[in-house]
Structure formats: structure tokens, C-alpha cells
Design an enzyme around this catalytic site. Structure first.
Site, PDB file in Angstrom:
ATOM      1  N   CYS A   1       8.718  -4.147   3.707  1.00 29.36           N
ATOM      2  CA  CYS A   1       7.374  -3.858   4.211  1.00 29.36           C
ATOM      3  C   CYS A   1       7.272  -4.447   5.611  1.00 29.36           C
ATOM      4  O   CYS A   1       7.937  -5.438   5.920  1.00 29.36           O
ATOM      5  CB  CYS A   1       6.363  -4.497   3.258  1.00 29.36           C
ATOM      6  SG  CYS A   1       4.673  -4.557   3.846  1.00 29.36           S
TER       7      CYS A   1
ATOM      8  N   ALA B   1     -11.526  -0.973 -20.196  1.00 31.12           N
ATOM      9  CA  ALA B   1     -10.604  -1.587 -21.159  1.00 31.12           C
ATOM     10  C   ALA B   1      -9.204  -0.972 -21.150  1.00 31.12           C
ATOM     11  O   ALA B   1      -8.576  -0.788 -22.188  1.00 31.12           O
ATOM     12  CB  ALA B   1     -11.197  -1.553 -22.575  1.00 31.12           C
TER      13      ALA B   1
ATOM     14  N   ASP C   1     -20.027  -6.266 -11.228  1.00 29.68           N
ATOM     15  CA  ASP C   1     -19.678  -6.139 -12.648  1.00 29.68           C
ATOM     16  C   ASP C   1     -20.640  -7.026 -13.437  1.00 29.68           C
ATOM     17  O   ASP C   1     -21.309  -7.891 -12.889  1.00 29.68           O
ATOM     18  CB  ASP C   1     -18.210  -6.547 -12.845  1.00 29.68           C
ATOM     19  CG  ASP C   1     -17.687  -6.108 -14.202  1.00 29.68           C
ATOM     20  OD1 ASP C   1     -18.428  -5.421 -14.933  1.00 29.68           O
ATOM     21  OD2 ASP C   1     -16.539  -6.452 -14.532  1.00 29.68           O
TER      22      ASP C   1
ATOM     23  N   CYS D   1       4.122  -5.196   7.074  1.00 29.59           N
ATOM     24  CA  CYS D   1       2.743  -5.643   7.291  1.00 29.59           C
ATOM     25  C   CYS D   1       2.799  -6.942   8.102  1.00 29.59           C
ATOM     26  O   CYS D   1       3.865  -7.523   8.268  1.00 29.59           O
ATOM     27  CB  CYS D   1       2.022  -5.823   5.951  1.00 29.59           C
ATOM     28  SG  CYS D   1       2.412  -7.352   5.089  1.00 29.59           S
TER      29      CYS D   1
HETATM   30 ZN   LIG Z   1       3.991  -6.747   3.539  1.00 29.31          ZN
END
Ligand SMILES: [Zn+2]
Length: 481
Positions: A272, A190, A87, A274
Site C-alpha cells: 500500500c 447481527a 446507534d 498510503c
Molecule cells: Zn497503507
């Protein structure tokens, strides 16, 4: 040179291959934002989460390690071989109002550090800026983008951001001009303030306006890093996202999910599995040192973000993206409102949505806005009939020429086994939203009106009767007991 190729499509979403000097990216994907000075989670670890490319800020590199970066290159600075998008400092421009570098200088700098995707110093005009300000900013942005096009003459890809605040005509103008300039990727800029304030209707409108002009090339939704938005944005035609959100949200103990943001302080359980969420409970995280906790939440935020990208890609592969989005947009009424704008952009969506799919799973009211329903209605107008009188029935057990089904309307007997109506899973007519019956009746009436010389004998159950009060004169209504 063709740098990207579409391999799969569904709704306006696509799976594309995008070639960069450091290898191929498969979109849709997210580019995690890496701070070159304090890499919260280092770039070389990002691959583990599913990242195929990262994004960093060339303006920060320019200010803090300019000579070293020119000597080593941005890949060595970040410690990765993955494609790196840089960027330009536009964000700093938006936040601080000024940057100490010219457009040409920052583009040359991005070239000299070997960036794979270069971004000019565009001016991010915030939402609701007055028209004069927005057009003045846009003209400067376009000038800088033209200048960038002349400077970027290497293998690097050039991103041409599209600005224009919340003004429809300016976003469209920006998109047209950007195409004329010719980039490899078109970021929509934006839009973060719109997301922060849940103005998803404006967000969806801007994406659709840009997609109505830039019909094929990759679109990057600049600054969008919340997994709740990915499915909708992809279905509206976005290919690339970047995420600073994984780290920014973690800093405030905020936990990302596809249904929205949760505060760690209010969580009893993690939805979750993970590596983070299967190792710790919310309470255990709360008891940790701030720094350790922050990093773990950031890791979860990355996992959940890339998991959602996989969900979306699988949905594109099996043509169930509408089904996925219709579930996701129920995370917030404002997302639902944003998604419903597709009603007004049917012709753009129709262009890219595959005509044949395996099935049509009705998830609620929004399913009636899918192209398959309108296409069915149009197909009815072109049917040829060998007889003067046609029998239509809502009872599948009765012998008829056509069967009246919720959502689709009349379905010829020989189409009862084909997509979409024949492959549709729909609730029974007495348990479905009235709009699903209204849409069906609209298709029926249109078909009757386009066949004025035919007679239609219609047999329906009671639930249909109210919707069939104003039949054209070539119809004869019978309500079944
Ligand atoms: Zn997680």
C-alpha cells in the site's frame, strides 16, 4: 419526502445521494465508528480519509455525558459538522444481555442530541438462534420499531434494522414489516458473527433475501467494516457500511487489505502507498510503542477502506462492478461460494443490472453467471429468420448466419459488434473453462428447440464436438478439420 436518489447502477450496486439534516452523503460509503469518550482518531479528521458521515453510540453518550450532550448536541460532542448516525445500545445488549434504558427513552435521547440518523433499540439475535427465540426477539424489535416511527417526527432519518438470525423466512418477514413501518435506511443487523467466522454464504444469502423485499431503499450492512467484503456487498445491493474494524484490528496489530487481514508480525513489505505505508516499513512499526503503532495501523486501515469504496464507485460508473467483484471474491473460497449464490437470485439481479455496458471482460467461471449471458440467451429466442436453413460456425473466418462463441453461444453475424457478445474479451475456446462452452451450448440448444421448423447446419472446431453430442434433430453437426 424523497431523501435519496440513485444516480448510477451496476449489478445490484448503486451510487446514491442521501440527504440528512447535516448535508448530503454519496453512497456507497463507510461510517467510521467514533467512541465519544476516547476518540481514537477524532471525527474532524475522518473527512481527510474520505468519510462523509460518522457513527457513534448514543447509549455510551447517555451513560457518560447525558446532560452535556443534550445541551451541546452530538455534533459538538464529537467535534464535527458531518452527518452523525447514532446507534442505540443494541450492541451492548448483545454483549452484556441488558441495557438500563427503554426504547422510547433512547430514541428521545437521540432526538434531543440532534442525531441525523436514529436507530431504535432492536434486538440483535445471533446466527443459528432457534426459531422460537428468533421470532420472539423479532416481534419485540418490530414493536420497538413501530414505536420509533411514532417518536421520530423531526427531520432526522430513521433506520429500521432487520433481524431474524439465520432464518430465511424471518429475515424476509422482518424486511416486509420494516418496509410497512417505513424507514429511511434499512440496516441488516447481527451479521458480525457470520463475518468473523467467514460464513460469507450465509451473509450473501441474507443480503439477497432482504434485497428481494426492499428493492430500492438504502441498505446498511451493520458492523461490516472489512474492505475485502465491500465490493461483494455493494454488488449484492448494500449502500452503507460502518467501521469499528479499523480500530479493533489495529489494536491487535492486524493490517487490513482488500485480500484479507495480515498480521503485522508476519509482514516484510507493505502492499500500500498510503501516507502511513509510504513513511514506515513493517519493521519500523513493530519497533514503535504500542499506542503509536496502533494509531498508525488504524490510519492505514481507514485509508485502505475508503480507497476500496472509491474503486467500487469508479467500477459502478464504468459498469465493471462484476469484473471487480469476481476478482475480490477470490480472496477466500467462502466469499467465492457466497457470490455464486447470485445464480439462484437471477431475477433480482436482472432487475437492476444495466442492459447495455461498454464491455464484457471474462475473469473466469463466475463471469458466466452475469445477467448479460442469460439476456443474450433469451434474446436468441425472439429472433426472426427469413430463411429455413441457418449456418452456425465457431470459425469467425467462415461465412455464416450465426457464430458460436464461448459463454454466449450463437451470436448472429449482425450482432458481432454489439454488447455483450460483440464487446466481450474471452479466452480462446480451447483455453477456457468447460462450463463456458456448456453455457454456450445450452443457449444454442434452447434456440434450436424454439425454432423446430428451421434446419441448423453447425460447423465447429474439435473442442466443441464433445458438448454437441445431443443436438436436437433439426441440427446437423460438422466438425471442422
Ligand atoms: Zn497503507
Amino acid at each position: 419526502m424523497q431523501r435519496f436518489e440513485i444516480t448510477d447502477k451496476d449489478a445490484m450496486g448503486r451510487i446514491c445521494r442521501l440527504d440528512t439534516p447535516h448535508g448530503r452523503i454519496e453512497t456507497p460509503t463507510i461510517l467510521p465508528v467514533i467512541n465519544p469518550n476516547i476518540p481514537f482518531i477524532p471525527a474532524d479528521e475522518m473527512e481527510k480519509f474520505g468519510a462523509q458521515a460518522v457513527i457513534t453510540n448514543s447509549y455510551i453518550i447517555y451513560r457518560t455525558m447525558k446532560d452535556e450532550a443534550i445541551e451541546k448536541g452530538v455534533h459538538a460532542i464529537l467535534g464535527t459538522d458531518m452527518p452523525v448516525m447514532t446507534d442505540s445500545g443494541s450492541y451492548q445488549l448483545m454483549v452484556y444481555g441488558d441495557v438500563e434504558i427503554s426504547n422510547a427513552e433512547i430514541i428521545e435521547f437521540q432526538k434531543s442530541i440532534g442525531s441525523d440518523i436514529i436507530v431504535p433499540l432492536d434486538i440483535p439475535t445471533p446466527p443459528d438462534a432457534d426459531f422460537d427465540t428468533a421470532i420472539r426477539d423479532l416481534n419485540i424489535t418490530l414493536q420497538r420499531e413501530r414505536e420509533a416511527r411514532k417518536i421520530v417526527n423531526t427531520d432526522s432519518l430513521l433506520a429500521i434494522p432487520i433481524q431474524g438470525s439465520t432464518h430465511s423466512e424471518l429475515r424476509k418477514l422482518a424486511a416486509k414489516e420494516a418496509r410497512n413501518i417505513g424507514g429511511d435506511i434499512y440496516p441488516i443487523g447481527a451479521i458480525v458473527p457470520l463475518m468473523d467466522t467467514y460464513r460469507f454464504k450465509d451473509l450473501a444469502r441474507i443480503i439477497l433475501e432482504v434485497r428481494s423485499i426492499i428493492t430500492v431503499e438504502p441498505i446498511h450492512l451493520f458492523g461490516c467494516g472489512h474492505p475485502m467484503l465491500f465490493a461483494m456487498a455493494v454488488a449484492l445491493g448494500c449502500d452503507l457500511f460502518d467501521s469499528a474494524a479499523y480500530a479493533l484490528y489495529a489494536k491487535d496489530d492486524r493490517y487490513l487489505t482488500v485480500y484479507g487481514t495480515k498480521k503485522l508480525s508476519e509482514m516484510n513489505y507493505f502492499p500500500c502507498k498510503c501516507p502511513v505505508c509510504s513513511s514506515y516499513s513493517p519493521e519500523e512499526l513493530r519497533r514503535m510503542e504500542k499506542k503509536e503503532r496502533e494509531e498508525l495501523i488504524a490510519r492505514h486501515n481507514l485509508y485502505v477502506s475508503f480507497q476500496e469504496i472509491e474503486n467500487i464507485k469508479q467500477a459502478i460508473k464504468e459498469n465493471s462492478l462484476f469484473e471487480l467483484v469476481e476478482k475480490r471474491v477470490r480472496a477466500h473460497p467462502s466469499m467465492l461460494a457466497g457470490w455464486r449464490l447470485i445464480k439462484k437470485y437471477f431475477s433480482i439481479i436482472e432487475r437492476s443490472d444495466p442492459k447495455v455496458k461498454k464491455k464484457f471482460l471474462y475473469t473466469g467461471l463466475d463471469s458466466i453467471y452475469r445477467p448479460a449471458v442469460r439476456r443474450h440467451g433469451k434474446a436468441l429466442l425472439n429472433l426472426e429468420w427469413g430463411k429455413d436453413e441457418l449456418v452456425i460456425s465457431s470459425d469467425l473466418g467462415m461465412l455464416a448466419d450465426l457464430y458460436l462463441r464461448p459463454v454466449f453461444g450463437p451470436v448472429p453475424a449482425e450482432m458481432l459488434e454489439t454488447y455483450p457478445a460483440g464487446h466481450a474479451e474471452i479466452p480462446d475456446e480451447d483455453l477456457i473453462e468447460k462450463e463456458a462452452l456448456e453455457t454456450a451450448v445450452e443457449n444454442l440448444i434452447r434456440m434450436m428447440k424454439s425454432n423446430p421448423d428451421k434446419k441448423f447446419r453447425i460447423y465447429v472446431s474439435g473442442v466443441w464436438a464433445d458438448f454437441l453430442k445431443n443436438l436436437p434433430s433439426n441440427g446437423d453437426l460438422n466438425v471442422l478439420p
